[in-house]
Design a protein around this motif. Structure first.
Motif, PDB file in Angstrom:
ATOM      1  N   ASN A  56      38.334  39.307  45.014  1.00 58.36           N
ATOM      2  CA  ASN A  56      38.091  39.234  43.571  1.00 58.36           C
ATOM      3  C   ASN A  56      37.923  40.623  42.980  1.00 58.36           C
ATOM      4  N   VAL A  57      37.246  41.523  43.706  1.00 52.97           N
ATOM      5  CA  VAL A  57      37.066  42.900  43.243  1.00 52.97           C
ATOM      6  C   VAL A  57      38.419  43.579  43.072  1.00 52.97           C
ATOM      7  N   PHE A  90      41.849  18.802  33.974  1.00 53.31           N
ATOM      8  CA  PHE A  90      43.179  19.363  33.778  1.00 53.31           C
ATOM      9  C   PHE A  90      43.677  19.933  35.107  1.00 53.31           C
ATOM     10  N   GLU A  91      44.973  19.860  35.319  1.00 54.92           N
ATOM     11  CA  GLU A  91      45.564  20.343  36.572  1.00 54.92           C
ATOM     12  C   GLU A  91      46.060  21.779  36.462  1.00 54.92           C
ATOM     13  N   PHE A  92      46.480  22.195  35.263  1.00 52.91           N
ATOM     14  CA  PHE A  92      47.084  23.517  35.109  1.00 52.91           C
ATOM     15  C   PHE A  92      46.135  24.689  35.367  1.00 52.91           C
ATOM     16  N   PRO A  93      44.796  24.523  35.232  1.00 47.01           N
ATOM     17  CA  PRO A  93      43.933  25.684  35.495  1.00 47.01           C
ATOM     18  C   PRO A  93      44.055  26.258  36.905  1.00 47.01           C
ATOM     19  N   LYS A  94      44.595  25.486  37.836  1.00 44.30           N
ATOM     20  CA  LYS A  94      44.714  26.013  39.198  1.00 44.30           C
ATOM     21  C   LYS A  94      45.735  27.144  39.281  1.00 44.30           C
ATOM     22  N   TYR A  95      46.563  27.304  38.249  1.00 44.20           N
ATOM     23  CA  TYR A  95      47.526  28.405  38.220  1.00 44.20           C
ATOM     24  C   TYR A  95      46.946  29.644  37.534  1.00 44.20           C
ATOM     25  N   ILE A  96      45.737  29.533  37.016  1.00 40.66           N
ATOM     26  CA  ILE A  96      45.062  30.680  36.409  1.00 40.66           C
ATOM     27  C   ILE A  96      44.423  31.510  37.516  1.00 40.66           C
ATOM     28  N   ILE A  97      44.539  32.807  37.422  1.00 42.29           N
ATOM     29  CA  ILE A  97      44.079  33.688  38.495  1.00 42.29           C
ATOM     30  C   ILE A  97      42.591  33.506  38.781  1.00 42.29           C
ATOM     31  N   PHE A  98      41.785  33.252  37.748  1.00 41.17           N
ATOM     32  CA  PHE A  98      40.337  33.171  37.926  1.00 41.17           C
ATOM     33  C   PHE A  98      39.900  31.938  38.709  1.00 41.17           C
ATOM     34  N   ALA A  99      40.777  30.948  38.820  1.00 39.58           N
ATOM     35  CA  ALA A  99      40.459  29.770  39.617  1.00 39.58           C
ATOM     36  C   ALA A  99      40.703  30.008  41.102  1.00 39.58           C
ATOM     37  N   ASN A 100      41.357  31.104  41.436  1.00 34.93           N
ATOM     38  CA  ASN A 100      41.791  31.328  42.823  1.00 34.93           C
ATOM     39  C   ASN A 100      41.149  32.518  43.519  1.00 34.93           C
ATOM     40  N   ILE A 121      49.026  32.515  44.721  1.00 35.65           N
ATOM     41  CA  ILE A 121      48.755  32.806  43.306  1.00 35.65           C
ATOM     42  C   ILE A 121      48.217  34.222  43.147  1.00 35.65           C
ATOM     43  N   ILE A 122      47.309  34.627  44.029  1.00 40.06           N
ATOM     44  CA  ILE A 122      46.729  35.965  43.964  1.00 40.06           C
ATOM     45  C   ILE A 122      47.801  37.027  44.165  1.00 40.06           C
ATOM     46  N   VAL A 123      48.674  36.822  45.145  1.00 40.66           N
ATOM     47  CA  VAL A 123      49.751  37.789  45.419  1.00 40.66           C
ATOM     48  C   VAL A 123      50.686  37.915  44.226  1.00 40.66           C
ATOM     49  N   VAL A 124      51.009  36.796  43.601  1.00 38.96           N
ATOM     50  CA  VAL A 124      51.915  36.817  42.440  1.00 38.96           C
ATOM     51  C   VAL A 124      51.290  37.613  41.294  1.00 38.96           C
ATOM     52  N   TYR A 125      50.038  37.348  40.999  1.00 43.84           N
ATOM     53  CA  TYR A 125      49.362  38.076  39.916  1.00 43.84           C
ATOM     54  C   TYR A 125      49.230  39.560  40.245  1.00 43.84           C
ATOM     55  N   LEU A 126      48.902  39.872  41.498  1.00 43.39           N
ATOM     56  CA  LEU A 126      48.780  41.284  41.885  1.00 43.39           C
ATOM     57  C   LEU A 126      50.111  42.011  41.721  1.00 43.39           C
ATOM     58  N   LEU A 127      51.199  41.349  42.084  1.00 46.01           N
ATOM     59  CA  LEU A 127      52.525  41.957  41.913  1.00 46.01           C
ATOM     60  C   LEU A 127      52.811  42.222  40.436  1.00 46.01           C
ATOM     61  N   ILE A 128      52.434  41.276  39.585  1.00 54.99           N
ATOM     62  CA  ILE A 128      52.646  41.459  38.141  1.00 54.99           C
ATOM     63  C   ILE A 128      51.830  42.654  37.635  1.00 54.99           C
ATOM     64  N   PHE A 129      50.571  42.722  38.038  1.00 55.97           N
ATOM     65  CA  PHE A 129      49.709  43.824  37.607  1.00 55.97           C
ATOM     66  C   PHE A 129      50.263  45.174  38.074  1.00 55.97           C
ATOM     67  N   LEU A 130      50.654  45.243  39.345  1.00 54.23           N
ATOM     68  CA  LEU A 130      51.083  46.524  39.914  1.00 54.23           C
ATOM     69  C   LEU A 130      52.457  46.947  39.400  1.00 54.23           C
ATOM     70  N   VAL A 131      53.373  45.995  39.282  1.00 58.52           N
ATOM     71  CA  VAL A 131      54.713  46.330  38.761  1.00 58.52           C
ATOM     72  C   VAL A 131      54.594  46.846  37.327  1.00 58.52           C
ATOM     73  N   THR A 132      53.755  46.205  36.530  1.00 56.42           N
ATOM     74  CA  THR A 132      53.551  46.651  35.147  1.00 56.42           C
ATOM     75  C   THR A 132      52.938  48.049  35.116  1.00 56.42           C
ATOM     76  N   SER A 133      51.977  48.299  36.005  1.00 59.24           N
ATOM     77  CA  SER A 133      51.327  49.615  36.053  1.00 59.24           C
ATOM     78  C   SER A 133      52.326  50.700  36.422  1.00 59.24           C
ATOM     79  N   TYR A 134      53.120  50.462  37.464  1.00 62.13           N
ATOM     80  CA  TYR A 134      54.072  51.475  37.923  1.00 62.13           C
ATOM     81  C   TYR A 134      55.191  51.693  36.905  1.00 62.13           C
ATOM     82  N   TRP A 135      55.626  50.611  36.275  1.00 63.81           N
ATOM     83  CA  TRP A 135      56.678  50.764  35.265  1.00 63.81           C
ATOM     84  C   TRP A 135      56.171  51.615  34.113  1.00 63.81           C
ATOM     85  N   SER A 136      54.965  51.330  33.654  1.00 61.29           N
ATOM     86  CA  SER A 136      54.410  52.058  32.517  1.00 61.29           C
ATOM     87  C   SER A 136      54.226  53.538  32.832  1.00 61.29           C
ATOM     88  N   PHE A 137      53.771  53.845  34.038  1.00 60.24           N
ATOM     89  CA  PHE A 137      53.460  55.229  34.377  1.00 60.24           C
ATOM     90  C   PHE A 137      54.706  56.043  34.731  1.00 60.24           C
TER      91      PHE A 137
END
Length: 299
Positions: free
Chosen positions: A197-198, A241-251, A276-292
């Protein structure tokens, strides 16, 4: 790369704020141990004036008949809350403080280069931009790990200072069988799972700081999502609701799959949350590297 990481690490610890956070973490562990000891002393004095419930009776109520029978047959004492082991076992629940401090570092480690005007000097080095950003990301990860160690070590020390060492055994019911759980092994496992989580929240702050180049915005949004996101996700899950399981904070709370804990949403599994965690981490990191690396980074 090692030189870059070492330089970033030294830069981090030359800041007074880093030392302040470390000292605050130790003081928080001290205050927590003292407060818990004080609360238990009040409970004991109040219970002595009226009807009391023994530790064995409380354990039987919380654990169930199977574990209670196993304890009786094998003469095993439970881990009592008012003991060193009882206090130390709650340390993984305080990892949110480490998350908070990691967000402060992650949100500012890139954005501060722009606000302080040091980005030009940083990019004059014969190093590719992705290596520079990677060194900062590694530094954030090392900081999170070090803060976790500080929390554990100081918490263990204060636990044995304020509380008596009362041995106890932790039991779990696995596939209908009672098993004895390693106390220190479970403590390290829960702490390691809390680090997930950290890292996720830290990566979110790192991405926001890299994209918007504002440490205050990165820290503010990340802290808000860290608290509000979890609460909203839990409310949605309670509404079936079932969709919250796709939210990062649920995982990110992987401890929900350990021992007798139950997942936030029944259909969730450990492997699903990891994906789910790996997918979100990839999104965060790809966005960071693209921006920089792709955007204009002149200060």
């Amino acid at each position: 790369m090692l030189n870059l990481v070492r330089n970033e690490w030294l830069k981090l610890w030359t800041k007074k704020s880093t030392w302040v956070m470390t000292i605050l973490l130790v003081l928080l562990m001290l205050a927590s141990a003292g407060l818990v000891k004080w609360v238990y002393s009040i409970d004991i004095s109040q219970s002595s004036e009226g009807e009391t419930i023994t530790v064995e009776e409380m354990t039987a109520i919380s654990e169930g008949p199977e574990l209670t029978k196993y304890r009786t047959d094998n003469n095993l004492s439970p881990i009592v809350d008012d003991s060193a082991q009882g206090f130390i076992s709650g340390l993984p629940n305080m990892m949110s403080v480490v998350t908070l401090f990691t967000v402060v570092v992650a949100g500012g480690i890139v954005a501060s280069e722009f606000s302080q005007g040091t980005i030009k000097m940083l990019l004059t080095r014969p190093m590719k931009r992705w290596k520079i950003l990677t060194s900062k990301l590694i530094t954030v990860g090392l900081f999170a790990i070090m803060m976790s160690i500080v929390l554990l070590v100081s918490g263990i020390i204060f636990g044995y200072i304020f509380f008596d060492n009362v041995p106890g055994t932790q039991l779990e019911l696995v596939d209908g069988k009672v098993v004895e759980v390693s106390y220190w092994g479970r403590l390290l496992l829960l702490t390691a799972l809390s680090l997930v989580n950290v890292f996720v929240i830290g990566s979110l702050a790192f991405m926001i700081g890299s994209v918007f180049r504002s440490s205050s915005l990165a820290i503010g949004i990340s802290i808000f999502l860290m608290f509000a996101g979890v609460q909203v996700t839990q409310i949605l899950a309670m509404l079936d609701f079932e969709f919250p399981k796709y939210i990062i904070f649920a995982n990110t709370n992987l401890s929900q799959f350990i021992g007798t804990n139950t997942p936030l949403i029944e259909s969730m599994t450990l492997s699903f949350s990891i994906i789910i965690i790996v997918v979100y981490l990839l999104i965060f990191l790809v966005t960071s590297y693209w921006s920089f690396t792709k955007r204009d980074v002149t200060a």
